[in-house]
Every structure is written in structure tokens, then in C-alpha cells.
Design a protein around this motif. Sequence first.
Motif, PDB file in Angstrom:
ATOM      1  N   THR A  53       0.846  -1.184   0.000  1.00 43.57           N
ATOM      2  CA  THR A  53       0.000   0.000   0.000  1.00 43.57           C
ATOM      3  C   THR A  53       0.888   1.242   0.000  1.00 43.57           C
ATOM      4  O   THR A  53       2.071   1.175   0.366  1.00 43.57           O
ATOM      5  CB  THR A  53      -0.917   0.039   1.231  1.00 43.57           C
ATOM      6  N   GLU A  54       0.316   2.349  -0.411  1.00 40.60           N
ATOM      7  CA  GLU A  54       1.069   3.612  -0.385  1.00 40.60           C
ATOM      8  C   GLU A  54       1.555   3.917   1.022  1.00 40.60           C
ATOM      9  O   GLU A  54       2.662   4.429   1.205  1.00 40.60           O
ATOM     10  CB  GLU A  54       0.183   4.739  -0.904  1.00 40.60           C
ATOM     11  N   GLU A  55       0.760   3.569   2.031  1.00 34.21           N
ATOM     12  CA  GLU A  55       1.138   3.827   3.419  1.00 34.21           C
ATOM     13  C   GLU A  55       2.392   3.050   3.812  1.00 34.21           C
ATOM     14  O   GLU A  55       3.244   3.562   4.533  1.00 34.21           O
ATOM     15  CB  GLU A  55      -0.022   3.485   4.372  1.00 34.21           C
ATOM     16  N   VAL A  56       2.486   1.804   3.362  1.00 34.23           N
ATOM     17  CA  VAL A  56       3.678   0.994   3.667  1.00 34.23           C
ATOM     18  C   VAL A  56       4.918   1.647   3.066  1.00 34.23           C
ATOM     19  O   VAL A  56       5.951   1.778   3.728  1.00 34.23           O
ATOM     20  CB  VAL A  56       3.522  -0.456   3.156  1.00 34.23           C
ATOM     21  N   VAL A  57       4.824   2.086   1.826  1.00 30.22           N
ATOM     22  CA  VAL A  57       5.978   2.701   1.178  1.00 30.22           C
ATOM     23  C   VAL A  57       6.371   3.978   1.912  1.00 30.22           C
ATOM     24  O   VAL A  57       7.558   4.225   2.161  1.00 30.22           O
ATOM     25  CB  VAL A  57       5.700   2.964  -0.316  1.00 30.22           C
ATOM     26  N   ARG A  58       5.391   4.770   2.298  1.00 29.11           N
ATOM     27  CA  ARG A  58       5.701   6.004   3.030  1.00 29.11           C
ATOM     28  C   ARG A  58       6.280   5.720   4.419  1.00 29.11           C
ATOM     29  O   ARG A  58       7.001   6.555   4.968  1.00 29.11           O
ATOM     30  CB  ARG A  58       4.449   6.870   3.162  1.00 29.11           C
ATOM     31  N   SER A  59       6.023   4.529   4.976  1.00 26.67           N
ATOM     32  CA  SER A  59       6.553   4.199   6.300  1.00 26.67           C
ATOM     33  C   SER A  59       8.077   4.084   6.281  1.00 26.67           C
ATOM     34  O   SER A  59       8.723   4.352   7.279  1.00 26.67           O
ATOM     35  CB  SER A  59       5.927   2.912   6.842  1.00 26.67           C
ATOM     36  N   PHE A  60       8.649   3.669   5.155  1.00 25.84           N
ATOM     37  CA  PHE A  60      10.112   3.590   5.084  1.00 25.84           C
ATOM     38  C   PHE A  60      10.715   4.644   4.164  1.00 25.84           C
ATOM     39  O   PHE A  60      11.921   4.819   4.127  1.00 25.84           O
ATOM     40  CB  PHE A  60      10.585   2.178   4.696  1.00 25.84           C
ATOM     41  N   ASP A  61       9.857   5.362   3.403  1.00 25.29           N
ATOM     42  CA  ASP A  61      10.318   6.430   2.524  1.00 25.29           C
ATOM     43  C   ASP A  61       9.331   7.587   2.617  1.00 25.29           C
ATOM     44  O   ASP A  61       8.464   7.749   1.751  1.00 25.29           O
ATOM     45  CB  ASP A  61      10.439   5.928   1.092  1.00 25.29           C
ATOM     46  N   PRO A  62       9.433   8.400   3.676  1.00 26.73           N
ATOM     47  CA  PRO A  62       8.455   9.468   3.896  1.00 26.73           C
ATOM     48  C   PRO A  62       8.365  10.487   2.756  1.00 26.73           C
ATOM     49  O   PRO A  62       7.366  11.174   2.624  1.00 26.73           O
ATOM     50  CB  PRO A  62       8.947  10.152   5.176  1.00 26.73           C
ATOM     51  N   GLN A  63       9.374  10.563   1.906  1.00 29.07           N
ATOM     52  CA  GLN A  63       9.366  11.507   0.783  1.00 29.07           C
ATOM     53  C   GLN A  63       8.678  10.949  -0.469  1.00 29.07           C
ATOM     54  O   GLN A  63       8.528  11.664  -1.460  1.00 29.07           O
ATOM     55  CB  GLN A  63      10.809  11.912   0.432  1.00 29.07           C
ATOM     56  N   TRP A  64       8.270   9.678  -0.421  1.00 34.59           N
ATOM     57  CA  TRP A  64       7.670   9.053  -1.598  1.00 34.59           C
ATOM     58  C   TRP A  64       6.379   9.765  -1.991  1.00 34.59           C
ATOM     59  O   TRP A  64       5.566  10.116  -1.144  1.00 34.59           O
ATOM     60  CB  TRP A  64       7.366   7.577  -1.328  1.00 34.59           C
ATOM     61  N   THR A  65       6.200   9.970  -3.292  1.00 32.89           N
ATOM     62  CA  THR A  65       4.952  10.517  -3.824  1.00 32.89           C
ATOM     63  C   THR A  65       4.521   9.658  -5.001  1.00 32.89           C
ATOM     64  O   THR A  65       5.346   8.985  -5.642  1.00 32.89           O
ATOM     65  CB  THR A  65       5.118  11.975  -4.302  1.00 32.89           C
ATOM     66  N   LYS A  66       3.241   9.700  -5.300  1.00 34.88           N
ATOM     67  CA  LYS A  66       2.728   8.946  -6.440  1.00 34.88           C
ATOM     68  C   LYS A  66       3.408   9.428  -7.714  1.00 34.88           C
ATOM     69  O   LYS A  66       3.582  10.627  -7.904  1.00 34.88           O
ATOM     70  CB  LYS A  66       1.225   9.163  -6.600  1.00 34.88           C
ATOM     71  N   PRO A  67       3.775   8.499  -8.601  1.00 31.01           N
ATOM     72  CA  PRO A  67       4.352   8.911  -9.886  1.00 31.01           C
ATOM     73  C   PRO A  67       3.347   9.732 -10.684  1.00 31.01           C
ATOM     74  O   PRO A  67       2.143   9.509 -10.605  1.00 31.01           O
ATOM     75  CB  PRO A  67       4.656   7.585 -10.589  1.00 31.01           C
ATOM     76  N   GLN A  68       3.851  10.661 -11.450  1.00 30.32           N
ATOM     77  CA  GLN A  68       3.024  11.489 -12.316  1.00 30.32           C
ATOM     78  C   GLN A  68       3.392  11.206 -13.767  1.00 30.32           C
ATOM     79  O   GLN A  68       4.545  10.948 -14.077  1.00 30.32           O
ATOM     80  CB  GLN A  68       3.249  12.976 -12.019  1.00 30.32           C
ATOM     81  N   GLY A  69       2.426  11.279 -14.652  1.00 28.28           N
ATOM     82  CA  GLY A  69       2.716  11.072 -16.066  1.00 28.28           C
ATOM     83  C   GLY A  69       2.590   9.616 -16.461  1.00 28.28           C
ATOM     84  O   GLY A  69       1.870   8.843 -15.833  1.00 28.28           O
ATOM     85  N   GLY A  70       3.306   9.220 -17.491  1.00 29.72           N
ATOM     86  CA  GLY A  70       3.195   7.884 -18.061  1.00 29.72           C
ATOM     87  C   GLY A  70       3.848   6.797 -17.231  1.00 29.72           C
ATOM     88  O   GLY A  70       4.533   7.052 -16.245  1.00 29.72           O
ATOM     89  N   ASP A  71       3.603   5.560 -17.669  1.00 27.88           N
ATOM     90  CA  ASP A  71       4.173   4.397 -16.990  1.00 27.88           C
ATOM     91  C   ASP A  71       5.692   4.400 -17.102  1.00 27.88           C
ATOM     92  O   ASP A  71       6.251   4.795 -18.108  1.00 27.88           O
ATOM     93  CB  ASP A  71       3.648   3.107 -17.629  1.00 27.88           C
ATOM     94  N   ARG A  72       6.349   3.950 -16.061  1.00 27.82           N
ATOM     95  CA  ARG A  72       7.807   3.802 -16.062  1.00 27.82           C
ATOM     96  C   ARG A  72       8.200   2.339 -16.236  1.00 27.82           C
ATOM     97  O   ARG A  72       9.250   2.032 -16.758  1.00 27.82           O
ATOM     98  CB  ARG A  72       8.395   4.329 -14.749  1.00 27.82           C
ATOM     99  N   VAL A  73       7.350   1.447 -15.745  1.00 24.60           N
ATOM    100  CA  VAL A  73       7.573   0.017 -15.856  1.00 24.60           C
ATOM    101  C   VAL A  73       6.258  -0.579 -16.322  1.00 24.60           C
ATOM    102  O   VAL A  73       5.196  -0.189 -15.852  1.00 24.60           O
ATOM    103  CB  VAL A  73       7.976  -0.594 -14.494  1.00 24.60           C
ATOM    104  N   GLY A  74       6.323  -1.509 -17.250  1.00 24.42           N
ATOM    105  CA  GLY A  74       5.102  -2.125 -17.745  1.00 24.42           C
ATOM    106  C   GLY A  74       5.086  -3.613 -17.482  1.00 24.42           C
ATOM    107  O   GLY A  74       6.126  -4.267 -17.530  1.00 24.42           O
ATOM    108  N   LEU A  75       3.908  -4.128 -17.194  1.00 29.15           N
ATOM    109  CA  LEU A  75       3.720  -5.562 -17.054  1.00 29.15           C
ATOM    110  C   LEU A  75       3.035  -6.061 -18.318  1.00 29.15           C
ATOM    111  O   LEU A  75       2.155  -5.380 -18.860  1.00 29.15           O
ATOM    112  CB  LEU A  75       2.853  -5.880 -15.834  1.00 29.15           C
ATOM    113  N   ALA A  76       3.424  -7.228 -18.789  1.00 28.82           N
ATOM    114  CA  ALA A  76       2.847  -7.788 -20.001  1.00 28.82           C
ATOM    115  C   ALA A  76       2.493  -9.252 -19.748  1.00 28.82           C
ATOM    116  O   ALA A  76       3.303 -10.005 -19.209  1.00 28.82           O
ATOM    117  CB  ALA A  76       3.834  -7.672 -21.158  1.00 28.82           C
ATOM    118  N   PHE A  77       1.277  -9.621 -20.129  1.00 29.25           N
ATOM    119  CA  PHE A  77       0.787 -10.978 -19.928  1.00 29.25           C
ATOM    120  C   PHE A  77       0.638 -11.667 -21.271  1.00 29.25           C
ATOM    121  O   PHE A  77      -0.104 -11.201 -22.143  1.00 29.25           O
ATOM    122  CB  PHE A  77      -0.557 -10.955 -19.194  1.00 29.25           C
ATOM    123  N   LEU A  78       1.330 -12.789 -21.432  1.00 26.29           N
ATOM    124  CA  LEU A  78       1.256 -13.605 -22.633  1.00 26.29           C
ATOM    125  C   LEU A  78      -0.042 -14.396 -22.615  1.00 26.29           C
ATOM    126  O   LEU A  78      -0.356 -15.075 -21.626  1.00 26.29           O
ATOM    127  CB  LEU A  78       2.449 -14.568 -22.691  1.00 26.29           C
TER     128      LEU A  78
END
Length: 135
Positions: A53-78
Motif C-alpha cells: 500500500t502507499e502507506e507501507v511505502v511512506r513508512s520507510f520512505d516518507p518523501q515518496w509521492t505517487k508517480p506522475q505522467g506515463g508508466d515507467r515500468v510495464g507488465l505484459a501478460f502472454l
Amino acid sequence: MTPRLESVGIVTSDMAASLDFYRRLGVPVPDGAESAPHVEATLPGGMRVLWDTEEVVRSFDPQWTKPQGGDRVGLAFLCESPAEVDAVYDGLVAAGYTGSLKPWDAEWGQRYAVVLDPDGCGVSLFASLPAASEA
């Protein structure tokens, strides 16, 4: 030792919605995990998908913010076939998920489509098109 890719992490604003989406794509998400702050699923071959969850990430990285703009990593399902790409895409859209790119025959030889997961990340669906001699 050489590092090797072992897992892919997803940060989600709604764990239950994210898990439901990926279950529909066949990811073996553990039952009852919807309210957990961290979830893991192991894919055939040993690769793991991790959700936090976003809360978990902020618990160890208080400066974390949601990414803005396009995808940085994509998942692909065959998918097994071009018809399955269409069926999976249609099923996800019918279940209320947003289709980002309707299925089409790509110039690189695949049936290809993109659906957005509940956090707006593009998830590709693809299958090889039959060779011209097979069509």
C-alpha cells in the motif's frame, strides 16, 4: 554473485481492487489478502509479484509521492492466442476496468492490447499472430 530479477513490486492505493484485477489475469494471489498492507504471489518459475500500500511505502520512505505522467515500468501478460487477447481484454473491460488500447494486430507480429489496472498502470496483453503461411 550476479544480481537477478526475482520480483516485481506494485504500489497500490487500493489493495483489494489491485488484487482483484491481477487475479483476473491468473496471478495466484492468496485468498484473504485484501486487507493486508503487503502481499506476495509466486508465479510459475519462481518470479514473485509484490504489492504494498502507499502507506507501507511512506513508512520507510516518507518523501515518496505517487508517480506522475506515463508508466515507467510495464507488465505484459502472454495469452495463448490472439482470440484470448480479445477475450481477456473484453472480460476486464466488462468487469469495469479501463481499456487503454483495444486489441489490434501489431506490425511486430502480435495481437496486442492494454488495460489499466486500478492504479492506472498499463498492463499489456499479447499473443503471437499466426505466420502468413499459417493464416
